[in-house]
Design an enzyme around this catalytic site. Structure first.
Site, PDB file in Angstrom:
ATOM      1  N   GLU B 226      -4.320  -5.843  11.333  1.00 34.22           N
ATOM      2  CA  GLU B 226      -5.017  -5.444  10.122  1.00 34.22           C
ATOM      3  C   GLU B 226      -5.778  -6.642   9.567  1.00 34.22           C
ATOM      4  O   GLU B 226      -6.966  -6.572   9.310  1.00 34.22           O
ATOM      5  CB  GLU B 226      -4.026  -4.914   9.072  1.00 34.22           C
ATOM      6  CG  GLU B 226      -4.728  -4.551   7.759  1.00 34.22           C
ATOM      7  CD  GLU B 226      -3.831  -3.876   6.746  1.00 34.22           C
ATOM      8  OE1 GLU B 226      -2.697  -3.493   7.110  1.00 34.22           O
ATOM      9  OE2 GLU B 226      -4.257  -3.725   5.595  1.00 34.22           O
ATOM     10  N   ARG B 304       4.009  -3.002  -2.455  1.00 36.96           N
ATOM     11  CA  ARG B 304       4.567  -1.764  -1.911  1.00 36.96           C
ATOM     12  C   ARG B 304       6.091  -1.815  -1.897  1.00 36.96           C
ATOM     13  O   ARG B 304       6.755  -0.786  -2.008  1.00 36.96           O
ATOM     14  CB  ARG B 304       4.006  -1.436  -0.527  1.00 36.96           C
ATOM     15  CG  ARG B 304       4.144   0.038  -0.187  1.00 36.96           C
ATOM     16  CD  ARG B 304       3.453   0.431   1.107  1.00 36.96           C
ATOM     17  NE  ARG B 304       2.112   0.961   0.949  1.00 36.96           N
ATOM     18  CZ  ARG B 304       1.819   2.222   0.618  1.00 36.96           C
ATOM     19  NH1 ARG B 304       2.787   3.092   0.396  1.00 36.96           N
ATOM     20  NH2 ARG B 304       0.577   2.619   0.495  1.00 36.96           N
ATOM     21  N   PHE B 338       4.695  -1.645   5.488  1.00 37.55           N
ATOM     22  CA  PHE B 338       4.016  -2.555   4.569  1.00 37.55           C
ATOM     23  C   PHE B 338       4.884  -2.945   3.372  1.00 37.55           C
ATOM     24  O   PHE B 338       4.485  -2.836   2.215  1.00 37.55           O
ATOM     25  CB  PHE B 338       2.733  -1.854   4.092  1.00 37.55           C
ATOM     26  CG  PHE B 338       1.619  -2.780   3.679  1.00 37.55           C
ATOM     27  CD1 PHE B 338       0.916  -3.513   4.611  1.00 37.55           C
ATOM     28  CD2 PHE B 338       1.251  -2.891   2.337  1.00 37.55           C
ATOM     29  CE1 PHE B 338      -0.137  -4.339   4.231  1.00 37.55           C
ATOM     30  CE2 PHE B 338       0.193  -3.724   1.945  1.00 37.55           C
ATOM     31  CZ  PHE B 338      -0.496  -4.437   2.897  1.00 37.55           C
ATOM     32  N   THR B 434      -2.530   0.747  -1.936  1.00 33.29           N
ATOM     33  CA  THR B 434      -2.148   0.448  -3.316  1.00 33.29           C
ATOM     34  C   THR B 434      -3.235  -0.363  -4.013  1.00 33.29           C
ATOM     35  O   THR B 434      -3.279  -0.404  -5.231  1.00 33.29           O
ATOM     36  CB  THR B 434      -0.794  -0.293  -3.360  1.00 33.29           C
ATOM     37  OG1 THR B 434      -0.901  -1.467  -2.551  1.00 33.29           O
ATOM     38  CG2 THR B 434       0.313   0.582  -2.837  1.00 33.29           C
ATOM     39  N   GLU B 707       3.067   5.811   8.830  1.00 33.29           N
ATOM     40  CA  GLU B 707       4.148   4.906   8.469  1.00 33.29           C
ATOM     41  C   GLU B 707       5.500   5.564   8.158  1.00 33.29           C
ATOM     42  O   GLU B 707       6.546   5.055   8.570  1.00 33.29           O
ATOM     43  CB  GLU B 707       3.720   4.055   7.260  1.00 33.29           C
ATOM     44  CG  GLU B 707       2.660   3.042   7.618  1.00 33.29           C
ATOM     45  CD  GLU B 707       1.977   2.472   6.393  1.00 33.29           C
ATOM     46  OE1 GLU B 707       2.245   1.312   6.066  1.00 33.29           O
ATOM     47  OE2 GLU B 707       1.189   3.209   5.753  1.00 33.29           O
TER      48      GLU B 707
END
Lengths: 486, 774
Positions: B226, B304, B338, B434, B707
């Protein structure tokens, strides 16, 4: 240093000059544009570079899956090298179709090699390809995406399709059927002729030059892989006389180049060590077992070497031979395996000496053998501690006992004091408990990635207990041996 | 529909970065990385390395024409270390040579002199020294402090949870190809093409429009690409920029494991207060995140953790504190979940401990406190379409929990050396980035005159089946055959400013944008058809099975004819569109808002068998009920559930990331870092999808999948704990994950110096504070 090799790559005859120690994976990807073979780890742990290596034998072609990242190019001379590209037909094969239908591929990076291994499963087992075989051939492959559940379902689909085959005993017969059913390309039927025509003469012609020795390569390529293509190397597998298992009198003689898989598959070994196949599943993947040699495992001298631990308990002897021309007059030498290790990676062996054979006596009917191993991951991992035992009783008196333990000392350890104590003793709770204490004084584990010293000590004790609980379940239990009440 | 890439994959014909045909003159790079975890660079000696045969050039921080800065959230991370090094594996120099082997050999002869400084590897130690990243954050609901007094029981404890190596099978890889007029094209294995584009431009000191990043597919990402595909792309670009030659940089597995970040280890303290009946009244938790040497995505990941610290439970009084701690380890980064999984693990530990103290089954507390419709999360959002209870109850009923319990307890009564265990694991995971601004997706759709369709989106295919889902959505929207549709590579020239493919949200965002782009074209086509055929209501024109229908009846036109006529009539057959789900926001000053578009729910039941003599175990079964909304493609989604589950199970059991006190990675190869293999797979996995579970906030009623299933894996920890307690009922086991065979055995038998080891009960009194008078 280069050598010229002729081999069959899929359906193509190849004639090239390469450094003998060059990795077949690099040869395929960098020089031959066969990019279906992937580099995932370059140390035999992920299986993404799996190819089939085919040899012409008396009973026709025989293929084995191996990781091309541990395979020296000098060894494929005279052989058939099959990559995923060499399995493709105009349509998807039943293996490919099953993976597509079950969604058993996600990112796809591990997939081509899995197709290679599952196809091998069909070549080897044909109509009899079953659930256990599916796991057996997949065991050397890491897939991070699927979690394997869909691959196992794909394996079931393949089995269903394979039921239409006629059961047969040899790979050659299976291969012919697979060609007929459109599962393998037709060129496979011409391979034996082609290989014969290519007249495979090993370039070594019987003389062993004492350069850097490479046997199965499964350790040396992990440790020194980057330098080997530049070095003068002697590929021992080009000297096949050091392979094979024979019985001589009461002894079994194991050629040092015998692979783990050949060892475990041999009827004489299966008779001597009935659970050998179970032990092997813990030790290495199929691809690695197809390459790793018994002699290599011994010489590599890892304190945790699974095969060495087993052979120590078998009370094996080694036959060494001198390769240096100046030492030619030296006779062969025999040494007890337990006397071979002098310190961490230190051997009672000159640099030009080779381990030629391993010898151990065939267990008598009253003898029992057992191997224990615990690793972080149950299967295909390096042990935290491993241990083996060979024991015979006469009227509940221990007649003979050999115990070994790995991962607890700088060398693969033969527990001589423990064995001395137990010989001639009655097999009872207090003697075993006393022996447990003695064994603890013989070991000296250190903390490393395989576990803390404290853990290895505890595990050693429990694996010691496990031997007796496994072999004499009526006499011993964990509860009794640890004096746990309640 | 099958995965659209699957056939290619099985034939070995799918191309990953290093499979692409080599451009002429391709050079290869290798990275010299810091061998020490913390220190001042005194000298870097490149002389020997330059003399190696095949070496073309060596670049260091001094050769960076733009800004030597790659930090995505906080500018605290140089591309190449200049004066200081902060972790082992930090890139210091890049060697370019005619072959990867030559480059690596030269790297080995680089000498670096470093004045070593103190090394911190423990997040709590870093916190004490004030080595933190950003500010600590606290989410609060109700009044925790005044609630302790009314609790019947209060339990405290500490949790340690380990990191996790991604082991994407394709290592980090990039090829940078200079093109005319100071432009460059990069083929990068990245989840975030825009981050690569933006950062390469910054490093080179040029505008973004001169950099094109193209991504066909990844051989796995899981979060590891990522943000952390970016440095390798920048390094290759830097070399290619100076040499004006194509440069490939592919990390080998050793380099990848050593140099890249992993899932964050956390150390946490919890305190939970309950009524005797198991109702949770108050929960307080402090999370110390081990962030590694630079921020990377850690603050977002920490956030998160805060969001998911109460998992699927409603806790009226909660205080969640979390802080990101700077250590001398590689910067930890995104990994499926995450930060959520770490938060949930601690919650589950607190419940386990409370259940043990109250002497009631863990699942009683879990069930009693599941989220109900309208319950408030500590971040202010209220549970809408809450499905915690329905998935739980369905799992309990479908898989007959009481029979499982009976079977296991009977087994345990009759076996001493082998014990069985089970655990339930509910999950609740919020879908959205988020960081609200990232919740945007784009798509570009072309229809060619032969009726074939090309779709480019801002989403990256990394094995998650995104491309397949895009085709599925396009087929649904267009009414034509999937064979006509092609999903193109992801490309920064075709789609600008794309968010990373992450947060499980790519199908929602980019799939949503695809639907809207197609609708634009369709609406033009319908208007055109209505005009041509004199139909009054264009809205009642539909396309089904390639036939153009009006009010459900054939018009006589098919798709191909429609397209040809529209083209001849100069109707635009291309559209770009955009999707930004409405109604999501979060206020970081009040720590309240509505950060998630919706939540995904589910419940798993996990069973294990534990060999208490050897400390080894087998996962017998995982039964689960999962909420996918109305799935777009079940084959893809089931694959995601099974794969995520396996990663979660691995993280909790055998995947043992270890660093020593010098900051050296001990589990530095696949020989020492073990992930699940085929024999590890649970004997039985049953997945039931929740039915009649529409989700108006997802494309065609679907829910995101990537996820959440990973977190079912957390259940295996508590199933093993159950089995361990069956063997040693009086012992109090610490909460430490992963629960490796080593930890199991040490827990069962305790400290031992010799063989005289006995099972001794330990007191729990220290941990429990019975409240008087209750």
């Amino acid at each position: 240093m280069t050598t010229s090799i002729r081999f069959l790559l899929n359906d193509q005859e190849m004639d090239m000059t390469v450094p003998p120690g060059l990795l077949v994976l690099d040869l395929l990807r960098h020089h031959l544009e066969k990019t279906g073979t992937k580099e995932g780890c370059k140390e035999g742990d992920c299986g993404a570079c799996t190819v089939l290596l085919g040899e012409l034998t008396d009973s026709g072609m025989h293929y084995r899956p191996v990781t091309s990242c541990l395979l020296p190019a000098g060894e494929i001379h005279g052989k058939h090298l099959v990559t995923v590209e060499g399995l493709n037909l105009n349509h998807l094969t039943i293996v490919q179709e099953a993976i597509v239908n079950e969604g058993a591929t996600q990112c796809g990076f591990c997939t081509p090699a899995i197709v290679v291994s599952l196809t091998y499963g069909l070549m080897e087992k044909g109509a009899n390809f079953d659930d256990e075989d599916v796991k057996y051939v997949l065991s050397g492959h890491l897939c991070r995406c699927t979690g394997y559940a869909s691959l196992l379902r794909a394996g079931k689909l393949i089995q269903q399709k394979a039921h239409s085959l006629t059961p047969s005993a040899t790979q050659s017969e299976n291969i012919l059927q697979l060609i007929e059913k459109g599962i393998l390309p037709s060129y496979f039927s011409e391979v034996p002729e082609k290989l014969k025509r290519m007249a495979s003469i090993p370039p070594g012609n019987g003389h062993l030059p004492s350069a850097k020795f490479i046997a199965g390569g499964t350790d040396i390529y992990v440790q020194e892989g980057e330098s080997l293509p530049d070095l003068a190397v002697t590929l021992l597998n080009l000297f096949p006389e050091m392979k094979g298992i024979v019985q001589k009198g009461k002894n079994l003689h194991i050629g040092a180049l015998t692979t783990f898989e050949e060892f475990a598959a041999h009827p004489l070994i299966q008779k001597a060590i009935p659970r050998i196949k179970d032990y092997m599943l813990l030790n290495a993947s199929l691809q690695v077992r197809n390459r790793a040699t018994i002699g290599g495992n011994i010489v590599n001298a890892s304190p945790i070497a699974d095969m060495v631990i087993l052979l120590l308990a078998l009370n094996a002897e080694l036959i060494l031979t001198e390769t240096s021309p100046t030492q030619k007059d030296k006779p062969m030498r025999r040494i007890r395996l337990r006397n071979f290790y002098k310190g961490y990676k230190k051997l009672d062996k000159s640099p030009t000496e080779l381990v030629k054979e391993i010898v151990f006596s065939i267990p008598e009917p009253d003898e029992q053998i057992h191997f224990e191993k615990v690793s972080k991951r149950r299967h295909l991992d390096i042990a935290s501690v491993n241990s083996a035992i060979r024991i015979s009783l006469k009227d509940n008196i221990i007649n003979q006992i050999h115990l070994s333990m790995g991962g607890v000392a700088p060398i693969p350890l033969y527990l001589s004091q423990t064995c001395d104590y137990l010989s001639g003793k009655e097999l009872n709770l207090s003697n075993i408990q006393e022996a447990m204490e003695i064994a603890q004084t013989e070991i000296s584990p250190i903390s490393d990635i395989r576990g803390s010293a404290e853990y290895k000590r505890l595990l050693s004790r429990n694996l010691f207990i496990a031997h007796f609980c496994e072999l004499f379940p009526d006499q011993f239990s964990l509860k009794d041996l640890l004096n746990i009440h309640g | 529909m099958k995965n659209i890439d699957a056939a290619l994959h099985t034939r070995g014909e799918s191309q990953y970065v290093s499979d692409l045909p080599k451009p002429a003159g391709l050079l290869y790079a290798a990275v010299f990385a810091s061998p020490v975890a913390h220190g001042e660079i005194v000298n870097i000696d490149l002389k020997k390395a330059r003399q190696h045969s095949g070496v073309i050039a060596i670049f260091t921080a001094r050769d960076i024409p733009g800004e030597n800065q790659i930090g995505p959230l906080i500018p605290d991370e140089p591309l190449l270390a200049d004066s200081m090094v902060h972790y082992i594996g930090q890139p210091v120099a890049i060697v370019v040579a005619v072959s990867p082997e030559a480059a690596r050999k030269a790297v080995k002869s680089i000498q670096m002199e470093v004045k070593e400084l103190e090394v911190i590897v423990d997040p709590r130690a870093a916190f004490q020294k004030g080595e933190i990243i950003g500010s600590p954050r606290t989410f609060e609901l109700g009044d925790v402090d005044s609630t302790w007094d009314v609790c019947d029981v209060i339990v405290e404890g500490k949790c340690e949870v380990g990191g996790q190596e991604h082991v994407y099978l394709e290592t980090q890889a990039v090829r940078a190809i200079p093109t005319e007029a100071g432009t460059m094209t990069l083929y990068s294995s990245t989840q975030s093409p825009h981050a690569v584009q933006r950062t390469v431009a910054k490093i080179l000191g040029i505008p973004s429009h001169r950099i094109t990043v193209d991504v066909k597919r990844l051989g796995g990402g899981f979060g590891g690409k990522e943000d952390q595909a970016t440095p390798w792309a920048c390094l290759a670009a830097l070399a290619a920029w100076h040499l004006q030659k194509p440069v490939e940089l592919v990390l080998n597995r050793h380099e990848d494991i050593l140099m890249t970040g992993k899932r964050h280890p956390y150390s946490s303290d919890f305190k939970i207060g309950l009524k005797k009946d198991g109702t949770i009244l108050a929960y307080e938790v402090r999370h110390y995140q081990n962030a590694g040497a630079s921020a990377d995505l850690s603050p977002a990941i920490l956030e998160r953790t805060l969001f998911h610290s109460t998992n699927a439970y409603f806790i009226p009084n909660a205080r969640i504190f979390a802080v990101s701690c700077r250590t001398n380890l590689p910067p930890f980064t995104a990994f499926r979940g995450f930060g959520g999984p770490q938060g949930m693990f601690v919650m589950e530990c607190a419940i386990a401990k409370a259940a043990e103290v109250l002497n009631i089954p863990r699942e009683e507390i879990q069930r009693k406190n599941l989220l109900k419709e309208g319950d408030e999360f500590p971040y202010g959002q209220k549970a809408e379409a809450a499905r915690a209870e329905v998935t739980w109850d369905k799992a309990v009923k479908t898989y007959d929990l009481s029979a499982i319990k009976q079977r296991i307890d009977k087994f345990n009564q009759t076996h001493f050396e082998v014990k069985k265990g089970y655990a339930l694991m509910p999950i609740c995971f919020g879908i959205s980035f988020t960081a609200t601004h990232l919740n945007q997706g784009s798509a570009l759709v072309h229809v060619y005159t032969d009726g074939s369709v090309s779709i480019t989106t801002g989403g990256v295919e990394m094995g998650q089946g995104f491309s397949t889902k895009v085709v599925e959505l396009a087929v649904k929207t267009l009414g034509i055959s999937p064979e006509r549709i092609r999903v193109e590579s992801t490309n920064t020239t075709r789609i600008a400013n794309m968010s990373p493919s992450a947060a499980s949200a790519t199908t929602d965002l980019c799939g949503g944008a695809t639907i809207r782009a197609i609708e634009q074209i369709l609406s033009r086509l319908k208007r055109f058809t209505a005009e041509q055929l004199s139909l009054e209501k264009p809205d009642e024109i539909t396309i089904q099975n390639e036939q153009v229908l009006y009010q459900g009846k054939p018009t006589g036109w098919d798709w191909k004819e429609l397209i040809q006529r529209a083209y001849m009539a100069r109707v635009s057959l291309s559209a770009h569109d955009f999707w930004a789900p409405p109604g999501i926001y979060f206020d970081r000053t009040t720590e309240k808002g509505h950060p998630f578009n919706y939540h995904v729910y589910g419940t798993a039941i996990i069973e294990v068998t534990l060999d208490c003599l050897r400390g080894i175990y087998q996962i017998d079964s995982v039964h689960l009920v999962h909420d996918l909304g109305r799935p777009v493609n079940k084959l893809v989604d089931i694959g995601q559930i099974e794969g995520g589950l396996a990663q979660g199970l691995g993280w909790m059991t055998v995947e043992d990331l270890q660093f020593d006190e010098k900051g050296r990675l001990l589990s530095n190869a696949l020989a020492s870092y073990k992930l699940p293999e085929v024999y590890f797979t649970p004997e039985k996995i049953d997945i039931t999808l929740l039915e009649k579970a529409d989700n108006p906030r997802g494309p065609y009623g679907s829910k995101a999948v990537g996820e959440p299933p990973l977190m079912y894996g957390i259940g295996v920890y508590f199933a093993l704990r159950y089995a361990m307690r069956a063997f040693a009922p009086d012992k109090d086991f610490p909460f430490q994950a992963p629960l490796t065979p080593e930890r199991v055995l040490i827990n069962l038998y305790g400290d031992t110096k010799s063989s005289s080891i006995s099972v001794k009960p330990q007191s729990e009194e220290k941990e429990v504070q019975p409240v008087s008078g209750k």
